[in-house]
Design an enzyme around this catalytic site. Structure first.
Site, PDB file in Angstrom:
ATOM      1  CD1 TRP A 193      -2.086   1.877   1.551  1.00 23.11           C
ATOM      2  CD2 TRP A 193      -3.695   0.604   1.044  1.00 23.11           C
ATOM      3  NE1 TRP A 193      -3.581   2.654   1.777  1.00 23.11           N
ATOM      4  CE2 TRP A 193      -4.076   1.640   1.215  1.00 23.11           C
ATOM      5  CE3 TRP A 193      -3.929  -0.917   0.457  1.00 23.11           C
ATOM      6  CZ2 TRP A 193      -5.134   1.267   0.885  1.00 23.11           C
ATOM      7  CZ3 TRP A 193      -4.898  -0.288   0.043  1.00 23.11           C
ATOM      8  CH2 TRP A 193      -5.795   0.172   0.286  1.00 23.11           C
ATOM      9  CG  HIS A 229      -3.659  -3.786   6.091  1.00 24.82           C
ATOM     10  ND1 HIS A 229      -4.222  -5.004   6.027  1.00 24.82           N
ATOM     11  CD2 HIS A 229      -3.744  -4.373   7.492  1.00 24.82           C
ATOM     12  CE1 HIS A 229      -5.164  -4.539   7.267  1.00 24.82           C
ATOM     13  NE2 HIS A 229      -4.561  -4.156   8.074  1.00 24.82           N
ATOM     14  CG  ASP A 247      -8.281  -5.979   5.490  1.00 24.93           C
ATOM     15  OD1 ASP A 247      -7.392  -6.712   5.971  1.00 24.93           O
ATOM     16  OD2 ASP A 247      -9.104  -6.132   5.377  1.00 24.93           O
ATOM     17  CG  HIS A 281      -7.096  -2.576   9.001  1.00 23.58           C
ATOM     18  ND1 HIS A 281      -6.422  -2.053   8.917  1.00 23.58           N
ATOM     19  CD2 HIS A 281      -8.455  -2.445   7.254  1.00 23.58           C
ATOM     20  CE1 HIS A 281      -6.186  -1.483   7.822  1.00 23.58           C
ATOM     21  NE2 HIS A 281      -7.350  -1.710   6.646  1.00 23.58           N
ATOM     22  CG  HIS A 327     -12.718  -2.759   4.624  1.00 14.43           C
ATOM     23  ND1 HIS A 327     -12.240  -2.139   3.463  1.00 14.43           N
ATOM     24  CD2 HIS A 327     -11.199  -3.342   4.402  1.00 14.43           C
ATOM     25  CE1 HIS A 327     -11.152  -2.702   3.135  1.00 14.43           C
ATOM     26  NE2 HIS A 327     -11.045  -3.705   3.507  1.00 14.43           N
TER      27      HIS A 327
HETATM   28  N1  NFK Z   1      -8.225  -1.180   4.139  1.00 19.03           N
HETATM   29  C1  NFK Z   1      -7.118  -1.639   3.002  1.00 19.03           C
HETATM   30  C2  NFK Z   1      -5.543  -1.408   4.067  1.00 19.03           C
HETATM   31  C3  NFK Z   1      -4.784   0.025   3.999  1.00 19.03           C
HETATM   32  O1  NFK Z   1      -6.185   1.125   4.047  1.00 19.03           O
HETATM   33  C4  NFK Z   1      -4.292   0.335   3.992  1.00 19.03           C
HETATM   34  C5  NFK Z   1      -2.890  -0.072   4.764  1.00 19.03           C
HETATM   35  C6  NFK Z   1      -2.157   0.072   4.731  1.00 19.03           C
HETATM   36  C7  NFK Z   1      -1.361   1.271   4.828  1.00 19.03           C
HETATM   37  C8  NFK Z   1      -2.294   2.063   4.889  1.00 19.03           C
HETATM   38  C9  NFK Z   1      -3.675   1.668   4.596  1.00 19.03           C
HETATM   39  N2  NFK Z   1      -4.864   3.132   4.570  1.00 19.03           N
HETATM   40  C10 NFK Z   1      -4.887   4.486   4.679  1.00 19.03           C
HETATM   41  O2  NFK Z   1      -5.348   4.911   4.126  1.00 19.03           O
HETATM   42  C11 NFK Z   1      -6.679  -3.173   2.991  1.00 19.03           C
HETATM   43  O3  NFK Z   1      -7.488  -3.678   3.260  1.00 19.03           O
HETATM   44  O4  NFK Z   1      -5.880  -4.238   3.298  1.00 19.03           O
HETATM   45 ZN    ZN Z   2      -9.594  -4.394   3.383  1.00 16.67          ZN
HETATM   46 ZN    ZN Z   3      -6.244  -5.760   4.686  1.00 13.65          ZN
END
Ligand code: NFK
Ligand code: ZN
Ligand code: ZN
Length: 208
Positions: free
Chosen positions: A18, A48, A54, A58, A159
Site C-alpha cells: 500500500w 496488509h 483483515d 483494522h 469493510h
Molecule cells: N484497507 C486496506 C488497507 C489500507 O487501507 C491501508 C493499508 C496500509 C496502509 C494504509 C492503508 N490505508 C490508508 O488510508 C486493506 O484492507 O488492506
Molecule cells: Zn481490507
Molecule cells: Zn487488508
C-alpha cells in the site's frame, strides 16, 4: 487425486505494498558464519501485505483482533466465481451466479494485472451487496484485489458493511489459474494477539 494449489502472493523484498506503508523485508539477522550453526531470519512487514485477512480492528478500534477470529472461517468449502471486467462488485453481478449454500466466496476479477506494482485503481465491492451475501449465508469473502473498497476511500464502507453483516475479508488472492467451481480452502491467519490483519498462506483443492 486433487492436489492443493497455492493461491498466495510470494513474499519477497519486491512485493508491492500500500502506498506509504512499510516495505516487506526478510533478512538474515544472524548468519551461519556469525553463529557457527544456523541462519536466523528477520521479517519486517505490514499486516496488509500480499495475501492477507483483515480483522475488524483494522477499521474499528473496538473491533475484533486477529486472535479473536474463528479459525473455522478460514478452512472449509469455498466457491470460486469469475467476474470479468467488473467495475464494481454488485448484487446484479452476483445474482448471475447460483450461490445457494456458499459459505466462503472467492471472486476472480483479473483487475490486478501487473503484480509487481501496486494497482492505481481497482473495482470495489458495493457495500449494498454485503446484506445480500449475508442472507445467502456467506461468511467469508475473498478477492484478487488489495482492498474491498476503492483505494482512495477513507470511510471504507464495504469493510464496515461486510463486518456489520458478519462477513470476513480475505484480500490479495492469486486466482489467475483457478476455474470457477467448488474447492476446499485453507487460509489461516497467524495468532496475532493485537493484530489488525495477518498474512495467510492461501491454498485451494478442487472438490470433484
Ligand atoms: N484497507 C486496506 C488497507 C489500507 O487501507 C491501508 C493499508 C496500509 C496502509 C494504509 C492503508 N490505508 C490508508 O488510508 C486493506 O484492507 O488492506
Ligand atoms: Zn481490507
Ligand atoms: Zn487488508
Amino acid at each position: 487425486m486433487n492436489r492443493w494449489i497455492d493461491i498466495s502472493q510470494r513474499l519477497d523484498n519486491k512485493i508491492p505494498v500500500w502506498p506509504g506503508d512499510s516495505p516487506f523485508s526478510y533478512k538474515i539477522s544472524w548468519s551461519m558464519e556469525d553463529s557457527g550453526s544456523v541462519n536466523v531470519g528477520q521479517i519486517t512487514m505490514s499486516t496488509h501485505t500480499g495475501t492477507h485477512i483483515d480483522a475488524p480492528f483494522h477499521f474499528d478500534s473496538d473491533g475484533k483482533r486477529v486472535i479473536d477470529l474463528d479459525v473455522n472461517l478460514y478452512i472449509g468449502p469455498a466457491r470460486v466465481i469469475h467476474l470479468h471486467d467488473t467495475k464494481s462488485i454488485c448484487v446484479n453481478e452476483l445474482k448471475e451466479h447460483n450461490l445457494s449454500g456458499v459459505i466462503r466466496l472467492l471472486i476472480y476479477t483479473g483487475a490486478w494485472k501487473n503484480r509487481s506494482e501496486f494497482p492505481k485503481s481497482i473495482p470495489h465491492f458495493e457495500p449494498e451487496a454485503a446484506s445480500y451475501l449475508a442472507e445467502i449465508g456467506v461468511r467469508l469473502i475473498g478477492l484478487d484485489l488489495p482492498s474491498v473498497d476503492p483505494l482512495d476511500s477513507k470511510e471504507l464502507p464495504a469493510h464496515h458493511e461486510l463486518t456489520r453483516h458478519g462477513l470476513h475479508i480475505l484480500e490479495g488472492l492469486v486466482l489467475d489459474d483457478i476455474d470457477e467451481g467448488d474447492y476446499e480452502l485453507a487460509a489461516l491467519p497467524l495468532p496475532l494477539v493485537e493484530g489488525d490483519g495477518s498474512p495467510v498462506r492461501a491454498v485451494l483443492k478442487k472438490i470433484d
